[in-house]
Design an enzyme around this catalytic site. Structure first.
Site, PDB file in Angstrom:
ATOM      1  N   HIS A 414       0.838  -1.192   0.000  1.00 22.98           N
ATOM      2  CA  HIS A 414       0.000   0.000   0.000  1.00 22.98           C
ATOM      3  C   HIS A 414       0.876   1.246   0.000  1.00 22.98           C
ATOM      4  O   HIS A 414       2.061   1.208   0.321  1.00 22.98           O
ATOM      5  CB  HIS A 414      -0.973   0.009   1.191  1.00 22.98           C
ATOM      6  N   CYS A 415       0.282   2.347  -0.394  1.00 26.81           N
ATOM      7  CA  CYS A 415       0.929   3.660  -0.282  1.00 26.81           C
ATOM      8  C   CYS A 415      -0.011   4.526   0.534  1.00 26.81           C
ATOM      9  O   CYS A 415      -0.207   4.261   1.724  1.00 26.81           O
ATOM     10  CB  CYS A 415       1.249   4.243  -1.655  1.00 26.81           C
ATOM     11  N   SER A 416      -0.645   5.507  -0.070  1.00 23.39           N
ATOM     12  CA  SER A 416      -1.630   6.313   0.652  1.00 23.39           C
ATOM     13  C   SER A 416      -3.039   5.808   0.347  1.00 23.39           C
ATOM     14  O   SER A 416      -3.649   5.129   1.152  1.00 23.39           O
ATOM     15  CB  SER A 416      -1.483   7.793   0.295  1.00 23.39           C
ATOM     16  N   THR A 422       1.126   1.914  -5.370  1.00 25.76           N
ATOM     17  CA  THR A 422       0.663   0.540  -5.158  1.00 25.76           C
ATOM     18  C   THR A 422       0.431  -0.154  -6.490  1.00 25.76           C
ATOM     19  O   THR A 422       0.835  -1.313  -6.676  1.00 25.76           O
ATOM     20  CB  THR A 422      -0.630   0.544  -4.324  1.00 25.76           C
TER      21      THR A 422
END
Length: 751
Positions: A414-416, A422
């Site tokens: 995941h990222c944000s 992602t």
């Protein structure tokens, strides 16, 4: 035609790479068309014309225009009025007009047909009528989620592999930006999913995207958790992730996450320096560095969890400081005290603003391509940092692929919000793992699944509706209607390069020197936090309670309110999908016999991302495409490629897969230190951009100041910036907050 002030202009000069031709410019509702007839070929011995050339046409679709600058003729000079276009496919053209009024009319028409459409359904894709050979092809049917899950061994009737297909989101009411069908662990009910989704930004909870056919290890993806400054947690999210990491051993149920014993820990004193500070300088490559960092967090006396693999990973693609900043608005990264069955790795991949700025610096070195054939400045190219970013993304994908294939581990990415970095890491790691995705049809399925179905903000990142900030006028006389406002968006517009060259067209250096980049505040540094209908600077300075409220709203909000702002937000544009294609090019170049498709396929795919001739990329997710009826109203971009399949096949491709033969293995890993400039994409020869110093150029970019810190120490460069478990932390990791807002009672010892 109401937007077209002038439909045809004769005696227009086209300037490209320093060459000039004269012809006629036509303006249609969807294209600029420049027509000219090359002069006859002269037979040198007798001086007579021996061949009459056919007329040629240059077609430019309006959405592919990145910037448009009108330069009016100065009364004191003999220069013609001109319009310079910088296109998103990195072509640069200049049109010169003898009539200033006609130049203004052309400029106004281009502006009206680009940034004044107001709606996506006004784009070319909704009127395009295909011709042979693509007319009989239906590219919309190439991807079917159930068929792809079945290929991976997952079906609605068989849960032997520990996975099932949930229909919780079939109406997109649960998670508006997610696919209709979600592959989740068989041991997890839809009720648990419903509660777990509330803990992830925009309800993008961890779900399956890839299952390895040999070891049944998975790649899952999600958005960031809603941790906040108070250290919020979700038992359902922890239960879901534990079940995911236990799916490769399905003969026993996963343990209860709340009943696991905690090991004794020493007071925390996390290291805050480089994660490589204690690593010997003679390591052979970045892969060894990364594997050692992860293995050093595996404590021998830590509790053994049935079903856990060697190093099950939570990959947070962001720099650690960005992840920490998100906590101020109720978001953040996992508190590993609550995920004791996993290891978390921070990759330090920069946000969309950094990537946009980096590409703009590349463009700055190429921006005179319309008026001069000179090669770009390779030193300036190196300082752009573009190759560093591509190398970092590839390094992250390699780490994930190795964990799944070699370490027999599960990985959550995941990222944000889970739709930029992602998508890059998820798709690239699968490209490394699965030979099917390296075929033409398989790559199409991969793009459909991980970019289109799982959602990516194509409309926002690509700026299909353009922006008035990308249009400007120079040398307009006093009393002009809008030149002052438009010139405000320029920087260095009169850089004075004109005196260096006598050619009048070369006096316009700086036309494309606009600085449209901007910075949100620190806590919005990833550019993915705010709802689509909110200004990036709002809600930043509120207290934690209000921030948590904002974060909770992010859970269920869709994107319908975006209709109120139909033009492009320049701050939200970024070459995310472009970077994915560039990284794919690197893999193809390093492994020329392992891909069925060729370089031109990738280049044309990027072109059609921006051409808006097809409906495939026009919206941000499945729900938006369904509501817009793109399958009924537009054609698929895959029609174009499959109708011309032979043009995009790689003659060096070898289909055979044999893990016992070197060079034929299922797994393909990139060498991040051998990334190179994709010269064909930028319209340049390889020697102009790469020369012989590609590897050195990449290594020197890592600190943006000549020689990198890692290189100076003899330590391999790695995108991995920190590794964290419940017991230990290596490198740069954010501090852990307890459930009451203070430091967690269980510290972590540094390594």
């Amino acid at each position: 035609m109401e937007r077209t002030r002038i439909a045809r202009v004769d005696d227009v000069k086209l300037v490209r790479r320093g060459d000039q031709v004269e012809g006629t410019l036509h303006l249609t509702p969807h294209h600029l068309i420049f027509c000219h007839t090359p002069p006859p070929t002269v037979d040198e011995p007798n001086g007579h014309s021996s061949h009459i050339n056919k007329p040629r046409e240059l077609w430019i679709t309006y959405p592919i225009i990145q910037t448009c600058t009108l330069r009016l003729a100065h009364p004191a000079s003999h220069h013609l009025s001109s319009i310079r276009l910088r296109c998103r496919d990195f072509s640069f053209v200049c049109f010169c007009f003898s009539d200033e009024k006609k130049a203004k009319d052309v400029y106004g028409s281009i502006k009206a047909w680009t940034c004044k459409l107001g709606k996506i359904d006004k784009l070319y894709a909704f009127t395009y009528q295909p011709q042979a050979p693509e007319k009989e092809i239906n590219g919309w049917g190439l991807y079917d989620a159930r068929r792809e899950w079945k290929r991976q061994g997952i079906s609605e009737k068989d849960s032997d592999k520990g996975w099932r297909i949930s229909k919780l989101n079939t109406d997109y009411g649960f998670s508006p930006t997610y696919p209709a069908l979600l592959a989740v662990p068989s041991a997890i009910s839809d009720n648990t999913l419903n509660y777990a989704g509330r803990y992830r930004s925009r309800v993008r909870l961890p779900v399956l995207t890839y299952l390895h056919p040999v070891n049944n290890c998975s790649i899952t993806r999600s958005s960031q958790p809603l941790v906040g400054v108070r250290g919020n947690r979700s038992i359902q999210d922890e239960k879901l992730l534990l079940a995911i990491f236990s799916t490769s051993h399905t003969n026993q149920p996963p343990p209860n996450p709340s009943s696991r014993p905690r090991s004794r820990q020493s007071p925390r004193s996390s290291s805050r320096g480089s994660p490589t500070q204690d690593v010997p300088p003679n390591l052979p490559d970045p892969e060894t560095l990364e594997d050692q960092m992860i293995s050093r967090t595996a404590s021998d006396d830590s509790p053994r969890v049935y079903g856990a693999q060697q190093h099950n990973l939570i990959v947070d693609a962001r720099p650690t400081v960005n992840a920490l900043a998100m906590q101020a608005v109720g978001l953040g990264s996992e508190n590993m005290d609550n995920y004791r069955f996993a290891t978390k790795a921070y990759l330090g991949i920069d946000n969309i603003h950094v990537m946009r700025d980096s590409l703009n610096k590349v463009i700055d070195t190429l921006k005179e391509s319309d008026v001069t054939p000179m090669a770009p400045n390779r030193e300036a190219l190196a300082k752009s940092g573009w190759l560093k970013h591509i190398a970092g993304i590839l390094d992250g994908a390699s780490l994930i692929a190795r964990q799944v294939a070699l370490q027999h581990s599960h990985v959550l990415i995941h990222c944000s919000d889970g739709w930029d970095r992602t998508s890059q890491l998820s798709a690239l790691s699968q490209l490394c793992l699965d030979p099917y995705y390296r075929t033409l049809e398989g790559f199409i399925v991969l793009v459909e699944k991980d970019w289109l179905s799982f959602g990516h903000m194509f409309n926002h990142r690509s700026g299909f509706l353009s922006s008035e900030k990308w249009f400007s006028i120079e040398n307009e006389r006093v009393g002009g209607s809008d030149s002052h406002h438009q010139r405000a968006g320029l920087s260095n517009s009169s850089s004075g390069a004109g005196h260096a060259l006598e050619n009048a067209f070369l006096s316009a250096k700086g036309f494309f020197n606009k600085d449209n980049s901007s910075r949100e505040s620190f806590v919005d540094s990833d550019g993915e936090l705010q709802p689509y209908d909110q200004s990036p600077s709002s809600n930043i300075n509120k207290k934690s309670s209000a921030s948590n409220s904002v974060a909770s709203k992010l859970g269920k909000e869709g994107v319908a309110s975006d209709k109120t702002k139909p033009t492009t937000k320049v701050k939200e544009t970024s070459p995310v999908f472009h970077q994915f294609l560039d990284a794919t090019y690197q893999l193809l170049h390093q492994n020329p016999s392992r891909f069925e498709f060729n370089e031109r396929f990738l280049r044309r795919l990027l072109y059609h991302l921006y051409s808006c001739q097809y409906g495939t990329f026009l919206y941000n997710n499945e729900r938006e495409r369904m509501e817009a009826g793109v399958q009924q109203k537009t054609r698929s971009v895959w029609d174009y490629f499959l109708g011309r399949r032979e043009q995009f096949l790689n003659p060096q491709y070898e289909e055979r897969i044999d893990d016992n033969v070197r060079g034929k293995e299922r797994l393909v890993l990139p060498n991040a230190e051998e990334v190179r400039w994709w010269s064909e994409l930028f319209g340049r020869e390889d020697r102009e951009m790469n020369g012989v110093a590609t590897v050195h150029a990449v290594r020197s970019e890592w600190d943006g100041d000549g020689k990198s810190v890692e290189e100076a120490k003899g330590i391999p460069v790695s995108v991995l910036t920190g590794v964290e478990t419940a017991e230990q932390a290596v490198g740069a990791v954010p501090p852990v907050k307890g459930t009451a807002g203070g430091e967690s009672g269980s510290g972590k010892g540094s390594i």
